[in-house]
Design an enzyme around this catalytic site. Structure first.
Site, mmCIF file in Angstrom:
data_model
loop_
_atom_site.group_PDB
_atom_site.id
_atom_site.type_symbol
_atom_site.label_atom_id
_atom_site.label_comp_id
_atom_site.label_asym_id
_atom_site.label_seq_id
_atom_site.Cartn_x
_atom_site.Cartn_y
_atom_site.Cartn_z
ATOM 1 N N ASP A 250 0.822 -1.214 0.000
ATOM 2 C CA ASP A 250 0.000 0.000 0.000
ATOM 3 C C ASP A 250 0.859 1.268 0.000
ATOM 4 O O ASP A 250 1.957 1.278 0.571
ATOM 5 C CB ASP A 250 -0.914 0.027 1.231
ATOM 6 N N TYR B 193 -10.844 0.742 -3.025
ATOM 7 C CA TYR B 193 -10.270 0.492 -1.699
ATOM 8 C C TYR B 193 -11.103 1.141 -0.602
ATOM 9 O O TYR B 193 -11.473 2.306 -0.690
ATOM 10 C CB TYR B 193 -8.836 1.022 -1.658
#
Length: 328
Positions: A52, A268
């Site tokens: 990430d 997300y």
């Protein structure tokens, strides 16, 4: 998969005598994952770390580089903010070294967690319940709850009354609330105040003095963040946060749609940002234009695009603000 290394659970894991040096071990249960990665790394010509794009992801990449013998100063790190073809291809065109500032930031947070938690948790076990844990997040949350509790205890209730009437006009019925006398606002603090007003109203006719029409424009709501997603799921579906995030994760990772295969259905969900990828925006606009017409597209490029909504008449008594010291 998340982290593969962390501080040991059975001990502090931080050497406070030597620059707060952390002691990392492989997380229990992550051994097979690490073994599989090492075997794959031996066969690979080059390895990219694409965790990430935040400090947590940077730390995971750093731990992986350490475990897989990857030079952290080489161009081994790629980051992208959306899982789309263009974003991923663009990320691999500009790889970079691991950002140690982000890694150190995550380490500082993790070490602070450990220093606070391992000193406060035993107090919770003694005073509250065995097995509870505390850290920098829980400590702040407890303080906020404590402050709100003090405010509740110091609250002084104030008596107030309201008078509402139901009226009919041209086959329509509507509610109205008492405002005041001679166009001046009047508060009703006691039952006696209410009886005095009702006595003056008894036997009198009512007429409409004026009508105000207003047009209200409503913008589309912003995309979900983690907190707004959990709040809406709790409010409308009565879901706990854990269930909401579990279902969201499944939608994010992908659902089997038959001939289409496994398709990710949401973007997300662990984020505080409402940003949407340009690819998704363009696809949404194309769908709206083809299905509903160009007039429903709104203003392109505006952060809060104004969409067409039916004109609405707002009566002045539709919404009444809460008074001071009034509980919902």
């Amino acid at each position: 998969m998340g982290h593969i290394r962390d501080l040991p659970k059975s001990q502090m894991g931080v050497n406070v005598e030597q620059d707060y040096d952390p002691k990392y071990i492989t997380i229990r249960g992550k051994g097979p994952v690490l073994k599989e990665l090492k075997q794959a790394a031996k066969k690979a010509k080059r390895i990219y770390l694409a965790a990430d794009p935040d400090r947590e992801g940077e730390a995971i990449a750093w731990h992986l580089a350490h475990s897989l013998d990857i030079d952290q100063d080489s161009d081994c790190r790629v980051v992208f903010n959306e899982i789309t073809k263009d974003a991923i291809k663009g990320a691999f065109k500009t790889p970079r070294p691991i950002n140690m500032d982000l890694v150190d930031s995550q380490q500082a947070r993790r070490i602070l967690d450990r220093l606070v938690g391992y000193n406060i948790s035993p107090l919770l076990w003694k005073k509250v319940k065995k097995g509870l844990s505390a850290g920098r997040v829980q400590s702040v949350a407890v303080k906020m709850i404590n402050e709100r509790e003090k405010e509740i205890q110091q609250f002084e209730p104030e008596e107030y009354w309201s008078i509402r009437g139901q009226f009919s006009y041209e086959k329509e019925t509507f509610d109205a609330q008492f405002y005041g006398v001679d166009k001046k606002k009047q508060s009703l603090h006691t039952e006696e105040d209410v009886k005095n007003v009702l006595a003056k109203l008894e036997g009198n006719d009512f007429h409409i003095d004026s009508v105000t029409k207003k047009e209200r424009k409503r913008n589309p709501v912003q995309p979900f963040t983690t907190s707004s997603l959990q709040q809406e799921a709790a409010r409308k579906l009565n879901f706990r946060a854990k269930k909401t995030m579990m279902l969201a994760q499944q939608l994010y990772e992908g659902v089997d749609l038959g001939k289409e295969g496994t398709v990710g259905l949401i973007t997300y969900m662990r984020t505080d940002s409402t940003r949407i990828s340009n690819t998704a925006k363009e696809e949404a606009r194309e769908y709206i234009e083809n299905k509903y017409g160009k007039e429903y597209l709104g203003l392109n490029g505006n952060k809060q695009n104004k969409m067409k909504t039916p004109k609405m008449r707002m009566r002045p008594f539709d919404r009444q603000p809460l008074r001071k010291n009034q509980k919902k």
